[in-house]
Design a protein around this motif. Sequence first.
Motif, PDB file in Angstrom:
ATOM      1  N   MET A   1     -21.434 -16.806   7.042  1.00  0.00           N
ATOM      2  CA  MET A   1     -22.542 -17.870   7.206  1.00  0.00           C
ATOM      3  C   MET A   1     -23.271 -17.484   8.548  1.00  0.00           C
ATOM      4  SD  MET A   1     -22.244 -21.897   7.042  1.00  0.00           S
ATOM      5  CE  MET A   1     -21.607 -21.914   5.627  1.00  0.00           C
ATOM      6  N   THR A   2     -24.380 -17.483   8.211  1.00  0.00           N
ATOM      7  CA  THR A   2     -25.458 -17.520   9.573  1.00  0.00           C
ATOM      8  C   THR A   2     -25.498 -18.917  10.114  1.00  0.00           C
ATOM      9  OG1 THR A   2     -26.716 -15.796   8.775  1.00  0.00           O
ATOM     10  CG2 THR A   2     -27.611 -17.100  10.495  1.00  0.00           C
ATOM     11  N   THR A   3     -25.121 -18.981  11.650  1.00  0.00           N
ATOM     12  CA  THR A   3     -25.198 -20.328  12.047  1.00  0.00           C
ATOM     13  C   THR A   3     -26.408 -20.656  12.987  1.00  0.00           C
ATOM     14  OG1 THR A   3     -23.929 -19.163  13.934  1.00  0.00           O
ATOM     15  CG2 THR A   3     -22.751 -20.369  12.430  1.00  0.00           C
ATOM     16  N   TRP A   4     -26.638 -21.646  13.336  1.00  0.00           N
ATOM     17  CA  TRP A   4     -28.107 -22.267  13.925  1.00  0.00           C
ATOM     18  C   TRP A   4     -27.804 -22.612  15.459  1.00  0.00           C
ATOM     19  CZ3 TRP A   4     -32.916 -22.689  11.225  1.00  0.00           C
ATOM     20  CH2 TRP A   4     -32.811 -22.339  10.025  1.00  0.00           C
ATOM     21  N   ALA A   5     -28.939 -22.335  15.779  1.00  0.00           N
ATOM     22  CA  ALA A   5     -29.004 -23.154  17.361  1.00  0.00           C
ATOM     23  C   ALA A   5     -30.147 -23.825  17.615  1.00  0.00           C
ATOM     24  CB  ALA A   5     -29.194 -21.736  18.516  1.00  0.00           C
ATOM     25  N   LEU A   6     -30.141 -24.966  17.927  1.00  0.00           N
ATOM     26  CA  LEU A   6     -31.412 -25.829  18.197  1.00  0.00           C
ATOM     27  C   LEU A   6     -31.796 -25.673  19.614  1.00  0.00           C
ATOM     28  CD1 LEU A   6     -33.210 -28.304  17.849  1.00  0.00           C
ATOM     29  CD2 LEU A   6     -31.343 -29.876  18.303  1.00  0.00           C
ATOM     30  N   VAL A   7     -32.893 -25.215  19.898  1.00  0.00           N
ATOM     31  CA  VAL A   7     -33.457 -24.890  21.373  1.00  0.00           C
ATOM     32  C   VAL A   7     -34.667 -26.024  21.613  1.00  0.00           C
ATOM     33  CG1 VAL A   7     -34.449 -23.710  22.956  1.00  0.00           C
ATOM     34  CG2 VAL A   7     -32.882 -22.731  21.250  1.00  0.00           C
ATOM     35  N   THR A   8     -34.353 -27.371  22.240  1.00  0.00           N
ATOM     36  CA  THR A   8     -35.327 -28.107  22.701  1.00  0.00           C
ATOM     37  C   THR A   8     -36.382 -27.539  23.430  1.00  0.00           C
ATOM     38  OG1 THR A   8     -34.337 -29.210  24.365  1.00  0.00           O
ATOM     39  CG2 THR A   8     -33.928 -29.980  22.267  1.00  0.00           C
ATOM     40  N   GLY A   9     -37.970 -28.030  23.383  1.00  0.00           N
ATOM     41  CA  GLY A   9     -38.954 -27.407  23.997  1.00  0.00           C
ATOM     42  C   GLY A   9     -39.006 -25.940  24.164  1.00  0.00           C
ATOM     43  N   ALA A  10     -38.623 -25.425  22.651  1.00  0.00           N
ATOM     44  CA  ALA A  10     -38.774 -24.038  22.340  1.00  0.00           C
ATOM     45  C   ALA A  10     -40.008 -23.106  22.282  1.00  0.00           C
ATOM     46  CB  ALA A  10     -37.955 -23.837  21.235  1.00  0.00           C
ATOM     47  N   PRO A  11     -41.023 -23.786  22.194  1.00  0.00           N
ATOM     48  CA  PRO A  11     -42.403 -23.058  21.940  1.00  0.00           C
ATOM     49  C   PRO A  11     -42.888 -22.177  23.372  1.00  0.00           C
ATOM     50  CG  PRO A  11     -42.690 -25.132  20.999  1.00  0.00           C
ATOM     51  CD  PRO A  11     -41.292 -25.241  21.805  1.00  0.00           C
ATOM     52  N   LYS A  12     -42.658 -22.646  24.257  1.00  0.00           N
ATOM     53  CA  LYS A  12     -43.341 -21.896  25.430  1.00  0.00           C
ATOM     54  C   LYS A  12     -42.289 -21.796  26.876  1.00  0.00           C
ATOM     55  CE  LYS A  12     -46.336 -25.332  26.117  1.00  0.00           C
ATOM     56  NZ  LYS A  12     -47.581 -26.107  26.393  1.00  0.00           N
ATOM     57  N   ARG A  13     -42.484 -20.648  27.524  1.00  0.00           N
ATOM     58  CA  ARG A  13     -41.877 -20.577  28.913  1.00  0.00           C
ATOM     59  C   ARG A  13     -40.727 -20.158  28.585  1.00  0.00           C
ATOM     60  NH1 ARG A  13     -45.147 -22.523  33.300  1.00  0.00           N
ATOM     61  NH2 ARG A  13     -43.305 -23.324  34.384  1.00  0.00           N
ATOM     62  N   ILE A  14     -39.797 -20.799  29.406  1.00  0.00           N
ATOM     63  CA  ILE A  14     -38.182 -20.360  29.387  1.00  0.00           C
ATOM     64  C   ILE A  14     -37.762 -20.838  27.970  1.00  0.00           C
ATOM     65  CG2 ILE A  14     -36.073 -21.067  30.044  1.00  0.00           C
ATOM     66  CD1 ILE A  14     -37.175 -21.573  32.850  1.00  0.00           C
ATOM     67  N   GLY A  15     -38.118 -21.876  27.343  1.00  0.00           N
ATOM     68  CA  GLY A  15     -37.754 -22.098  25.827  1.00  0.00           C
ATOM     69  C   GLY A  15     -37.974 -21.025  24.934  1.00  0.00           C
ATOM     70  N   ARG A  16     -38.996 -20.624  24.941  1.00  0.00           N
ATOM     71  CA  ARG A  16     -39.474 -19.262  23.952  1.00  0.00           C
ATOM     72  C   ARG A  16     -38.685 -18.318  24.405  1.00  0.00           C
ATOM     73  NH1 ARG A  16     -43.872 -17.808  20.926  1.00  0.00           N
ATOM     74  NH2 ARG A  16     -43.934 -15.419  20.629  1.00  0.00           N
ATOM     75  N   ALA A  17     -38.303 -17.806  25.567  1.00  0.00           N
ATOM     76  CA  ALA A  17     -37.542 -16.741  25.831  1.00  0.00           C
ATOM     77  C   ALA A  17     -36.122 -16.969  25.439  1.00  0.00           C
ATOM     78  CB  ALA A  17     -37.416 -16.370  27.408  1.00  0.00           C
ATOM     79  N   GLU A  24     -32.275 -13.087  18.385  1.00  0.00           N
ATOM     80  CA  GLU A  24     -31.862 -11.233  18.537  1.00  0.00           C
ATOM     81  C   GLU A  24     -30.410 -11.305  18.529  1.00  0.00           C
ATOM     82  OE1 GLU A  24     -33.417  -9.679  22.072  1.00  0.00           O
ATOM     83  OE2 GLU A  24     -35.492  -9.752  21.181  1.00  0.00           O
ATOM     84  N   ASP A  25     -29.568 -12.331  18.955  1.00  0.00           N
ATOM     85  CA  ASP A  25     -28.162 -12.378  18.923  1.00  0.00           C
ATOM     86  C   ASP A  25     -27.692 -13.036  17.437  1.00  0.00           C
ATOM     87  OD1 ASP A  25     -28.210 -11.598  21.433  1.00  0.00           O
ATOM     88  OD2 ASP A  25     -27.979 -13.669  22.219  1.00  0.00           O
ATOM     89  N   ASP A  26     -28.514 -13.053  16.582  1.00  0.00           N
ATOM     90  CA  ASP A  26     -28.156 -13.306  15.030  1.00  0.00           C
ATOM     91  C   ASP A  26     -28.028 -14.781  14.690  1.00  0.00           C
ATOM     92  OD1 ASP A  26     -28.574 -10.714  14.203  1.00  0.00           O
ATOM     93  OD2 ASP A  26     -26.523 -10.193  14.667  1.00  0.00           O
ATOM     94  N   TYR A  27     -28.683 -15.535  15.580  1.00  0.00           N
ATOM     95  CA  TYR A  27     -28.499 -16.931  15.219  1.00  0.00           C
ATOM     96  C   TYR A  27     -29.942 -17.186  14.655  1.00  0.00           C
ATOM     97  CZ  TYR A  27     -24.502 -18.019  18.187  1.00  0.00           C
ATOM     98  OH  TYR A  27     -23.561 -18.129  18.695  1.00  0.00           O
ATOM     99  N   ASN A  28     -29.725 -18.375  13.572  1.00  0.00           N
ATOM    100  CA  ASN A  28     -31.269 -18.971  13.173  1.00  0.00           C
ATOM    101  C   ASN A  28     -31.574 -20.002  14.101  1.00  0.00           C
ATOM    102  OD1 ASN A  28     -30.885 -17.367  11.046  1.00  0.00           O
ATOM    103  ND2 ASN A  28     -30.445 -18.812   9.503  1.00  0.00           N
ATOM    104  N   ILE A  29     -32.915 -20.380  14.205  1.00  0.00           N
ATOM    105  CA  ILE A  29     -33.280 -21.125  15.288  1.00  0.00           C
ATOM    106  C   ILE A  29     -33.979 -22.126  14.848  1.00  0.00           C
ATOM    107  CG2 ILE A  29     -34.648 -21.112  17.242  1.00  0.00           C
ATOM    108  CD1 ILE A  29     -32.205 -19.200  17.731  1.00  0.00           C
ATOM    109  N   VAL A  30     -33.676 -23.523  15.361  1.00  0.00           N
ATOM    110  CA  VAL A  30     -34.289 -24.699  15.067  1.00  0.00           C
ATOM    111  C   VAL A  30     -35.219 -24.832  16.578  1.00  0.00           C
ATOM    112  CG1 VAL A  30     -34.352 -27.223  14.860  1.00  0.00           C
ATOM    113  CG2 VAL A  30     -32.280 -25.705  13.960  1.00  0.00           C
ATOM    114  N   ILE A  31     -36.515 -24.749  16.065  1.00  0.00           N
ATOM    115  CA  ILE A  31     -37.523 -24.647  17.215  1.00  0.00           C
ATOM    116  C   ILE A  31     -38.135 -26.162  17.549  1.00  0.00           C
ATOM    117  CG2 ILE A  31     -39.829 -24.089  17.999  1.00  0.00           C
ATOM    118  CD1 ILE A  31     -39.361 -21.395  16.208  1.00  0.00           C
ATOM    119  N   HIS A  32     -37.647 -26.836  18.419  1.00  0.00           N
ATOM    120  CA  HIS A  32     -38.182 -28.295  18.560  1.00  0.00           C
ATOM    121  C   HIS A  32     -39.257 -28.081  19.499  1.00  0.00           C
ATOM    122  CE1 HIS A  32     -38.416 -31.301  21.413  1.00  0.00           C
ATOM    123  NE2 HIS A  32     -38.534 -32.218  20.588  1.00  0.00           N
ATOM    124  N   TYR A  33     -40.188 -29.015  19.154  1.00  0.00           N
ATOM    125  CA  TYR A  33     -41.441 -29.131  20.081  1.00  0.00           C
ATOM    126  C   TYR A  33     -41.722 -30.595  20.089  1.00  0.00           C
ATOM    127  CZ  TYR A  33     -44.240 -29.911  15.659  1.00  0.00           C
ATOM    128  OH  TYR A  33     -44.730 -30.461  14.788  1.00  0.00           O
TER     129      TYR A  33
END
Length: 245
Positions: A1-17, A24-33
Amino acid sequence: MTTWALVTGAPKRIGRAIATQLHEDDYNIVIHYGQSVNEAQALCDELNTKRADSAIIMQADLADATALDKLVAQIETRALSLEVLINNASCFYPTPIGKSSFTKAQQLLATNLIAPYMLAEKLCPQLSANNGCVINLLDIHGKRPLKDHGLYSISKAALEMATLSLAQELAPNIRVNGVSPGAILWPEQSNMESQQAVLGAIPLAKLGQPEDIAKLISHLVSAPYITGQVIAVDGGRSAVGFMGA
């Protein structure tokens, strides 16, 4: 099963990286903005082009308790297998003595301290089920205050203690660590003089990159015996003391 990562403030700058690296590490991403909907959607589209159905966006004002609860409810409703929580979102602006306000204090402390703590607590069941981890983005100015940014520095100092406390409270099933960036991206209001002062205090004599933070987070996410640690990514600046912005 693919697991998820929640990244707050993800759209820009450090969050985007960070979001890009974890994808790339095979996590699915919840992009919080918060407000950057166009940037969030662009990142989501980019990640989904690389791997179908691997990213979604979720909006929330983290300074608002109701919005925070709705964010958690969305994750629960979608039954996402959440393994990683990256508390990256942050408010940063000056609050010099005589010009601060109760409202500004509330926003800074709610966004930078209370929201990360509450997200870790509220998402504990999902994270625990996956032996997951929480990583809080701190700041070297949580140890040495930045002039005219007292409330910001206080919020980051408190988040460092919250990181250590959560590492104790959420063990053994959830690991909690902190990453403390130094000069990675210049603040929008910085000038050439202040930038040169900062660079002069960095042993490696250069600005860091968002990818430096993302690569460390990638390692911490996959390091099952590291918890309760705060790691500075600042080119050695905090080891020798520092001045400037």
